[in-house]
Design a protein around this motif. Sequence first.
Motif, PDB file in Angstrom:
ATOM      1  N   ALA A  12     -55.561 -32.510 -64.319  1.00 49.01           N
ATOM      2  CA  ALA A  12     -55.961 -33.838 -64.776  1.00 49.01           C
ATOM      3  C   ALA A  12     -55.155 -34.276 -65.999  1.00 49.01           C
ATOM      4  N   GLN A  13     -54.510 -33.335 -66.690  1.00 49.71           N
ATOM      5  CA  GLN A  13     -53.788 -33.663 -67.905  1.00 49.71           C
ATOM      6  C   GLN A  13     -52.468 -34.372 -67.646  1.00 49.71           C
ATOM      7  N   THR A  14     -51.895 -34.208 -66.462  1.00 48.50           N
ATOM      8  CA  THR A  14     -50.627 -34.846 -66.154  1.00 48.50           C
ATOM      9  C   THR A  14     -50.830 -35.852 -65.034  1.00 48.50           C
ATOM     10  N   GLU A  15     -50.428 -37.058 -65.296  1.00 51.21           N
ATOM     11  CA  GLU A  15     -50.557 -38.147 -64.314  1.00 51.21           C
ATOM     12  C   GLU A  15     -49.420 -38.032 -63.301  1.00 51.21           C
ATOM     13  N   PRO A  16     -49.743 -37.904 -62.003  1.00 55.89           N
ATOM     14  CA  PRO A  16     -48.701 -37.779 -60.997  1.00 55.89           C
ATOM     15  C   PRO A  16     -47.920 -39.092 -60.835  1.00 55.89           C
ATOM     16  N   SER A  17     -46.670 -38.974 -60.439  1.00 62.64           N
ATOM     17  CA  SER A  17     -45.840 -40.160 -60.214  1.00 62.64           C
ATOM     18  C   SER A  17     -46.289 -40.853 -58.933  1.00 62.64           C
ATOM     19  N   ALA A  18     -45.845 -42.081 -58.754  1.00 67.49           N
ATOM     20  CA  ALA A  18     -46.169 -42.831 -57.543  1.00 67.49           C
ATOM     21  C   ALA A  18     -45.631 -42.106 -56.310  1.00 67.49           C
ATOM     22  N   GLN A  19     -44.442 -41.515 -56.421  1.00 69.85           N
ATOM     23  CA  GLN A  19     -43.866 -40.781 -55.296  1.00 69.85           C
ATOM     24  C   GLN A  19     -44.677 -39.528 -54.996  1.00 69.85           C
ATOM     25  N   ALA A  20     -45.139 -38.836 -56.038  1.00 72.77           N
ATOM     26  CA  ALA A  20     -45.955 -37.636 -55.829  1.00 72.77           C
ATOM     27  C   ALA A  20     -47.260 -37.994 -55.127  1.00 72.77           C
ATOM     28  N   LEU A  21     -47.866 -39.116 -55.503  1.00 69.59           N
ATOM     29  CA  LEU A  21     -49.099 -39.560 -54.842  1.00 69.59           C
ATOM     30  C   LEU A  21     -48.836 -39.935 -53.383  1.00 69.59           C
TER      31      LEU A  21
END
Length: 169
Positions: A12-21
């Motif tokens: 939860a501490q690192t926001e995934p990139s749009a590509q990762a999502l």
Amino acid sequence: MTMTDVTEHEAAQTEPSAQALLDEGDAAADYLEELLDLADLDGDLEIESRAGRVYLSVESENADDLRLLSKPDVVAALQELTRLAVHARTGVFSRLILDIGGSRDARAQELSLLVDRAVERLEAGASSAALPPMSSYERKLVHDLVADRGFTSESEGEGADRHTVLRRA
């Protein structure tokens, strides 16, 4: 804090990139499509991302197709299996939320009723009101509902016994 809680906390501490999502959603959809095919069930998948998390919904025009899969324990198990499949394919811990046949909305309504009854106990003079154990996602929903009603809540217990306790603000 359990190992799962630590892993979820770290993720939860690192926001995934749009590509990762997008990759996570594609991997999850591929896994669930295969599962539905194996079970010979029809289902339409919808993928969304909100607040750094993938939400995957499975719907069917024929409600009977998803009736068995939409039971809360089955949805929770399928969500975990889907998360594992995503992790195996992407190497990244998945926080995706799975909804089958509107099960999440139905559970949110049940949780709202639980919170209403707990609030009634508090208003009748109880110093606290404990709810039954539930998943971290459900506890988050409960915390939001409790705050909306002007009360406070906190999670207590460990593992499968982790539950929410409501108190006056």
